[in-house]
Design an enzyme around this catalytic site. Structure first.
Site, PDB file in Angstrom:
ATOM      1  CG  ASP A 263      -4.207   2.268  -3.477  1.00 55.57           C
ATOM      2  OD1 ASP A 263      -3.834   2.838  -4.522  1.00 55.57           O
ATOM      3  OD2 ASP A 263      -4.887   2.847  -2.599  1.00 55.57           O
TER       4      ASP A 263
ATOM      5  CE1 TYR B  15      -3.257   2.851   0.372  1.00 51.95           C
ATOM      6  CE2 TYR B  15      -2.827   2.911   2.730  1.00 51.95           C
ATOM      7  CZ  TYR B  15      -3.446   3.436   1.622  1.00 51.95           C
ATOM      8  OH  TYR B  15      -4.252   4.537   1.743  1.00 51.95           O
TER       9      TYR B  15
END
Length: 599
Positions: free
Chosen positions: A481, A439
């Site tokens: 992400d 992330y």
């Protein structure tokens, strides 16, 4: 006695006669032909009374007497005039005697005082005349009733009446629903009605006004037509791509299972934007996703969990995952520097006994921070063949050894103290490749972390991936992400001015991402679907952009180049990657990667 009363009357009221005259004029209306004649006639009728008294009255006192003279000296004409003014508004009085042209010259109450005051001044100027105004002076054909006055004062009165006429035209403008050109024509017609018997010079001037109104309307229409193309140009300043083009599937897992020596290893990645809220809103989402795509690994980002949340009796997260994902081992990475922030998780399908997770607690001899226990793994499971994999039988992996599909170890830290405090990575080492769930830090709304993200994190993370690839002598895949929209195909409004100052679309972030790709790595989705448009993985919930598909592609599978190429002797090959935009539960949607594992 009557003489004394009259003298007293003329002594007390002169001080207030102007004020009373103005108030009376509010009900009298503008000095049309009839009203002006009445004022003059009242003045001359009162002249006889003035000549018999020692008290001298001026002309304005004579007008003031117009209201009170009927009480002192009865007159049928004045009495009728007074009664009609009291009973009804002045325009009812003028209907019988005045012409329509004169009637239309009446204005609002605000203009009546000024017009009658002008008539009073004219009557004072003509105080020496013997009789009322003549027919030539106050003809109905003449729209200006005070034409017989002196030239200078008559001009002033005419200007006053014209102002009243202009004020009268304003309600007509409001009442008209037509366009400006039609309104201007209506004004021209109204003015021509008020002055239809005026001199021919005025008519000649009125005609050009109509022509001007037509030309003005044509100019306005032409300017509006010219103004439309710039609006289209403004819309074309940046792209507005919201159409989702259909993708061609490059791989069929079921068909691959029918052939010998092939197995489809499926990885799913999803930013859940807070796992506690996600479980409440979509309690079955992960289970349905795992069953639909028969996932081998499920990676989550932005879980926002702390270490104690799994065993919290109020949240009951442990019981939830025991029920929904009983066939997976869970591995967690928490943010230690900030509560309710960041966090990642990785669920790996259980094969023979699960993989061991390496953490700092392992080095210190403490209990592992994994979910292998509550997912049901035990010594009884060891040595068994995989019955939970694709196909549901012992031969579900085909000719592929189970050892190729289970991880060697799982590391919940990146190994870099400068970045490990936020729980952003989990790395699982499989026999044929590395798999890193990441992330990437967001640069922030004010780009306050842009320097940290591009100059420190991206550089250190790339160096770590290259180190693993070199030391393990195997390709690597990092996914999750990544908080960057690479190019115009990954952005619905590419070219918008605010993008260069928005996190994920700045020049610095895109340049840094390209630098990572140029180091020997490939964006799997864009490589397999180069013409795919409108395939976004993130939409702003605050702006309601998901339904119109105004999004960004922020979630990726980044693979070593060798995983994208065919060749003899290669045991792992990326076959397809796609996005699942219909899956709800977060402001992101899941993305899927399919890897063919060969014997």
């Amino acid at each position: 006695a009557s003489d004394q009363c009259c003298n007293c009357f003329m002594t007390i009221f002169p001080a207030f006669h102007k004020l009373l005259l103005v108030r009376y004029c509010c009900f009298l209306g503008s000095p049309s032909t009839s009203s002006a004649s009445l004022l003059r006639s009242s003045h001359h009728r009162f002249a006889a009374f003035r000549s018999t008294r020692s008290t001298s009255f001026d002309a304005q006192q004579g007008q003031f007497a117009f209201q009170f003279a009927p009480k002192l000296f009865p007159s049928p004409h004045l009495q009728t005039r007074r009664n009609l003014c009291i009973i009804s508004p002045p325009h009812h009085l003028y209907k019988a005697a005045a012409t329509p042209q004169i009637f239309q010259t009446m204005s609002r109450r605000s203009s009546r005082a000024s017009t009658v005051a002008a008539a009073a001044k004219i009557s004072v100027a003509n105080d020496d005349d013997d009789g009322a105004l003549s027919e030539n002076e106050l003809s109905p054909k003449d729209p200006v009733p005070l034409k017989g006055a002196e030239k200078a004062k008559g001009d002033n009165a005419t200007a006053t009446i014209k102002k009243a006429t202009k004020k009268k035209a304003s309600p007509k403008k409001k009442a008209s629903p037509k366009k400006k050109a039609a309104t201007k024509k209506g004004k021209a017609k109204a003015s021509s009605d008020d002055e239809d018997n005026s001199e021919p010079k005025a008519k000649k001037k009125a005609a050009p006004k109509k022509r001007k109104s037509k030309s003005a309307s044509e100019d306005e229409s032409s300017t509006t037509e010219k103004a439309k193309p710039p609006k289209k140009k403004k819309a074309a300043d940046h792209q507005r791509w919201t159409e989702r083009t259909p993708l061609t599937r490059h791989w069929d897992p079921e068909q691959a299972m029918a052939s010998t020596g092939s197995y489809t290893f499926t990885v799913i990645s999803w930013n859940v934007a807070g796992l506690r809220a996600f479980v409440k809103k979509q309690p079955d989402a992960l289970m349905n996703l795992a069953n639909k795509y028969n996932a081998d690994v499920i990676c989550l980002q932005e879980t926002k969990l702390q270490e104690g949340h799994l065993d919290d009796p109020k949240l009951k997260l442990r019981e939830h995952f025991e029920e929904k994902l009983e066939g997976y081992d869970g591995h967690w990475s928490y943010s230690l520097e900030k509560k309710g922030y960041s966090g990642t998780a990785m669920f790996i399908k259980k094969r023979q006994g699960g993989a061991k997770t390496k953490t700092e607690d392992d080095k210190k001899g403490k209990k592992q921070a994994t979910l292998g226990a509550f997912f049901g793994s035990s010594k009884a499971d060891e040595g068994k063949t995989d019955t939970s994999a694709k196909g549901g039988d012992n031969n579900s992996t085909g000719d592929i050894p189970i050892s190729h599909l289970e991880p060697i170890n799982v590391d919940t830290e990146l190994g870099l103290p400068a970045h490990d405090g936020e729980g952003r990575t989990i790395t699982a080492e499989f026999p044929l490749f590395y798999l890193t769930n990441v992330y990437v830090p967001n640069s922030g709304q004010k780009l306050d972390r842009l320097g940290y993200r591009t100059e420190q994190w991206d550089a250190d993370f790339l160096a770590k991936m290259q180190q693993l690839e070199k030391e393990g002598n195997k390709p690597i895949i990092w996914l999750g992400d990544l908080n960057v929209a690479h190019n115009e195909k990954d952005t619905w409004n590419e070219g918008a001015k605010h993008l260069v100052k928005s996190a994920g679309t700045t020049v610095e972030e895109r340049t840094s991402f390209e630098r990572q790709l140029s180091a020997g790595y490939t964006d799997a989705f864009r490589h397999l679907h180069p013409e795919g448009r409108g395939q976004y993985s993130y939409w702003s919930q605050r702006a309601g952009n998901r339904e119109p598909n105004k999004g960004l592609r922020l979630d990726y599978f980044i693979c070593s180049n060798e995983l994208m190429e065919d060749g003899d002797g290669k045991k792992a090959r990326v076959r397809d990657s796609y996005i699942v935009p219909d899956q709800l539960g977060s402001d992101h949607c899941p993305i899927v990667l399919e890897i063919e594992i060969k014997k």
